[in-house]
Design a protein around this motif. Sequence first.
Motif, PDB file in Angstrom:
ATOM      1  N   GLU A  43      -6.288 -24.850  22.463  1.00  0.00           N
ATOM      2  CA  GLU A  43      -7.564 -25.309  23.694  1.00  0.00           C
ATOM      3  C   GLU A  43      -8.644 -24.404  23.716  1.00  0.00           C
ATOM      4  O   GLU A  43      -9.570 -25.755  24.059  1.00  0.00           O
ATOM      5  N   PHE A  44      -8.873 -23.440  22.731  1.00  0.00           N
ATOM      6  CA  PHE A  44      -9.800 -23.068  22.884  1.00  0.00           C
ATOM      7  C   PHE A  44      -9.977 -23.655  21.210  1.00  0.00           C
ATOM      8  O   PHE A  44     -11.745 -24.212  21.245  1.00  0.00           O
ATOM      9  N   TRP A  45     -10.253 -23.733  20.492  1.00  0.00           N
ATOM     10  CA  TRP A  45     -10.400 -24.544  19.477  1.00  0.00           C
ATOM     11  C   TRP A  45     -10.323 -26.390  19.508  1.00  0.00           C
ATOM     12  O   TRP A  45     -11.998 -27.123  18.969  1.00  0.00           O
ATOM     13  N   GLY A  46      -9.859 -27.124  20.241  1.00  0.00           N
ATOM     14  CA  GLY A  46      -9.956 -28.308  19.880  1.00  0.00           C
ATOM     15  C   GLY A  46     -10.585 -28.777  21.894  1.00  0.00           C
ATOM     16  O   GLY A  46     -10.352 -30.109  21.666  1.00  0.00           O
ATOM     17  N   LEU A  47     -10.992 -28.112  22.192  1.00  0.00           N
ATOM     18  CA  LEU A  47     -11.929 -28.426  23.744  1.00  0.00           C
ATOM     19  C   LEU A  47     -12.238 -30.005  23.368  1.00  0.00           C
ATOM     20  O   LEU A  47     -12.390 -30.590  23.848  1.00  0.00           O
ATOM     21  N   ARG A  48     -12.901 -29.536  22.528  1.00  0.00           N
ATOM     22  CA  ARG A  48     -14.061 -30.681  22.372  1.00  0.00           C
ATOM     23  C   ARG A  48     -13.473 -32.088  22.063  1.00  0.00           C
ATOM     24  O   ARG A  48     -14.405 -32.832  22.389  1.00  0.00           O
ATOM     25  N   ILE A  49     -12.785 -32.232  21.225  1.00  0.00           N
ATOM     26  CA  ILE A  49     -11.747 -33.107  20.578  1.00  0.00           C
ATOM     27  C   ILE A  49     -11.679 -33.554  21.802  1.00  0.00           C
ATOM     28  O   ILE A  49     -11.164 -34.949  23.138  1.00  0.00           O
ATOM     29  N   PHE A  50     -10.630 -32.727  23.048  1.00  0.00           N
ATOM     30  CA  PHE A  50      -9.701 -32.995  24.333  1.00  0.00           C
ATOM     31  C   PHE A  50     -10.460 -34.034  25.000  1.00  0.00           C
ATOM     32  O   PHE A  50     -10.505 -35.325  26.057  1.00  0.00           O
ATOM     33  N   ILE A  51     -12.114 -32.779  25.476  1.00  0.00           N
ATOM     34  CA  ILE A  51     -13.117 -33.404  26.371  1.00  0.00           C
ATOM     35  C   ILE A  51     -13.830 -35.298  26.350  1.00  0.00           C
ATOM     36  O   ILE A  51     -13.274 -36.441  26.459  1.00  0.00           O
ATOM     37  N   LYS A  52     -13.391 -35.551  24.380  1.00  0.00           N
ATOM     38  CA  LYS A  52     -14.916 -37.160  23.806  1.00  0.00           C
ATOM     39  C   LYS A  52     -12.457 -37.481  24.385  1.00  0.00           C
ATOM     40  O   LYS A  52     -13.239 -39.165  25.146  1.00  0.00           O
ATOM     41  N   LEU A  53     -11.588 -37.555  24.086  1.00  0.00           N
ATOM     42  CA  LEU A  53     -10.788 -38.044  24.388  1.00  0.00           C
ATOM     43  C   LEU A  53     -10.086 -38.361  26.104  1.00  0.00           C
ATOM     44  O   LEU A  53     -10.108 -39.699  26.472  1.00  0.00           O
ATOM     45  N   LEU A  54     -11.054 -37.472  26.884  1.00  0.00           N
ATOM     46  CA  LEU A  54     -10.919 -38.000  28.275  1.00  0.00           C
ATOM     47  C   LEU A  54     -11.578 -39.624  28.754  1.00  0.00           C
ATOM     48  O   LEU A  54     -11.745 -39.795  29.590  1.00  0.00           O
ATOM     49  N   ALA A  55     -13.107 -39.502  27.628  1.00  0.00           N
ATOM     50  CA  ALA A  55     -13.366 -40.940  28.043  1.00  0.00           C
ATOM     51  C   ALA A  55     -12.382 -41.895  27.718  1.00  0.00           C
ATOM     52  O   ALA A  55     -13.389 -42.927  27.724  1.00  0.00           O
ATOM     53  N   ILE A  56     -11.907 -42.117  26.700  1.00  0.00           N
ATOM     54  CA  ILE A  56     -10.948 -43.230  26.919  1.00  0.00           C
ATOM     55  C   ILE A  56     -10.445 -43.933  27.999  1.00  0.00           C
ATOM     56  O   ILE A  56      -9.768 -43.356  28.985  1.00  0.00           O
TER      57      ILE A  56
END
Lengths: 156, 510
Positions: free
Chosen positions: B376-389
Amino acid sequence: MRLKDVIVGAVMAGAGIAYLRMAAVLPERDGVDAGTVPTILAWMMIGLGLIELVSALRRPPATQAETRAATSGLVTVGLTLLLIAGFIAALRPLGFPIATAIYLFLQFLVLTPKSASRSVPLYAGLAAVSSVIIFATFRYAFDLLLPAGPLVAWLN
Amino acid sequence: MFDLLIQGFAAVLSLKIFLLMTAGVAVGIVFGAVPGLTAVMAIALCLPMTYGLGPAAGISLLIALFVGATSGGLISAILLKIPGTPSSIATTFDGAPMMEKGEGAKALGAGIVFSFLGTIASIAALAFIAPSLAKVALSFGPHEYFAIAVFSLTLIATLSSGSMAKGVFAGVLGFAVSTVGIAPVDATARFTFGNVELNAGFSILTVLVGMFAVAEVIKVAESARHPVDGGAAPQPVKIKGFGFSMAEFLGQIPNAFRSALIGIGIGILPGIGAGTSNIIAYIAAKKRSKTPEEFGKGTLEGVVASETANNAGIGGAMIPLLTLGIPGDAVTAIMLGGLMIHGIQPGPMLFITQAPLVYTIFAALIVSAVLMLVLEFWGLRIFIKLLAIPKHILLPVILVLCAVGAFGLASRIFDIWTILGFGVLGYAFVKAGIPTAPFIIGFILGPMAETSFRRGLQLSRGDYTGFLTNPISGTFLALAVVSIAWQLWGEYRASRGPVTANPLKLGGEE
């Protein structure tokens, strides 16, 4: 009287009656048998359905806005159900890759919001790529023999 | 105990299981973060993938998904003001205002760290309470198991819906569906209509996938053409360190401790899980706070209370699951399904016959919590992008995966039709305002209740009073009556006066 809740109550009681009739034809034995628990459950369903029915009769009717909200989008739901049923029915004759690609393409089109643009080539590409990735992953990585349909000679 | 725990860690930290768990936590976080996708859906989808894995690898993957999905909800709760799961409802109350004040990094950092601490506290409770409870449960017979099943079912049915009649009906219907197939004790075929595919009854996986995943796809289809919750685009957030100071961390310890206790306590009770504990912990934190007026305006206390409590429910919910074989909510119900698919029957005997596996589960929980913190700390940017699918792309693909999962059970198209059938039933439940969780629990506890009922009657030679005179069974049956009476009283009061919100109602659904 709230019509929707009246229907819900009636369906609940009706389900109980249907279940009771099915439980009644089970072979009988002395004491507690295979039909005892289903019979108890059926009577409970009927009782709960009647309770819901009576309380629905006392509730104030739904407003027009509530009725409109409850029925909006039912066409999309119907189309989605038809597409899913068609997808399942097509799995054996067309095979998983083809049936999935067609289903995904059509489902993307049906679910696209009115405000968004429908990109047919993008959807077709996404549908084909998703179908191939899912088939290949499960067929070759997890050894799951998904139906290949007419492509069986090339895929197995 | 420590030898077994070390064995558990050795199993979980093997390269294959570790990689599986890393992927599981990441997928779980995505399912928790994307509104509309749930922990149940994540576990149901990945369950078929565990068939080919051993029990340790399969269960570790499911636990990783559970931990990731429970915590992932905080990302969208803070960034989008939409709780990804019901367990993060209270996180939005202060997380979103903190984001607006420019303290998004602090809210996310605190949410992640206290989610981790809540999970660890609940694992400690699980490790210490579960073995003792299992020892007590070893003396339980059919009378006790029947009463516990009835009590769990009543509690879930009465607490999880606005209408008691609908909640109890859902539980009874789930029980009724579980009677399809060969009956216990006398092996009579029931409600199969001569269809051999129904002799073994409905598979738990098809019921769960249908009621939760397929029903969700149909539900989304209803509003897909005219979306109402478009939501704001997530804003990028940079976290330095943990996002908060050591003084702020130390100041939150009493709040976190209280919230963890609330989360564990509520997690143990059937029917009221993380969806409720986060709200109760939030209310408790507000009452105890020196600055209650700051709640709702963006205070760290609110985020800490909610996130500690919801993750503390993980270990709490595992206690009745592992010791009694009773799932407390839909997520633990599907975990039970996962254990059963791998030939593991949860219950007190599990601690004796498969003790190494129990401690592998404890180790998997701890490792998943650490992975959740790191990812959650290191991958936050990726997870934020996935929210846009967009959902209109994501959900059809999920439906296809559900179909593959159902087909994988026994290579039958029949099972895919079954998930569609249960999907339509799940959608009908949504439209009728009937809760789904009691149906699932009724379906799972039904066979246990019926078998125990019939065996109990055989033991007491047909005497029904045996269920009341046995002290443990009598107590649980009395508690079941109290639970129904309490709900009836609540409904009576509500019909007499102005409607007041009951926080317990919020957590019924998974």
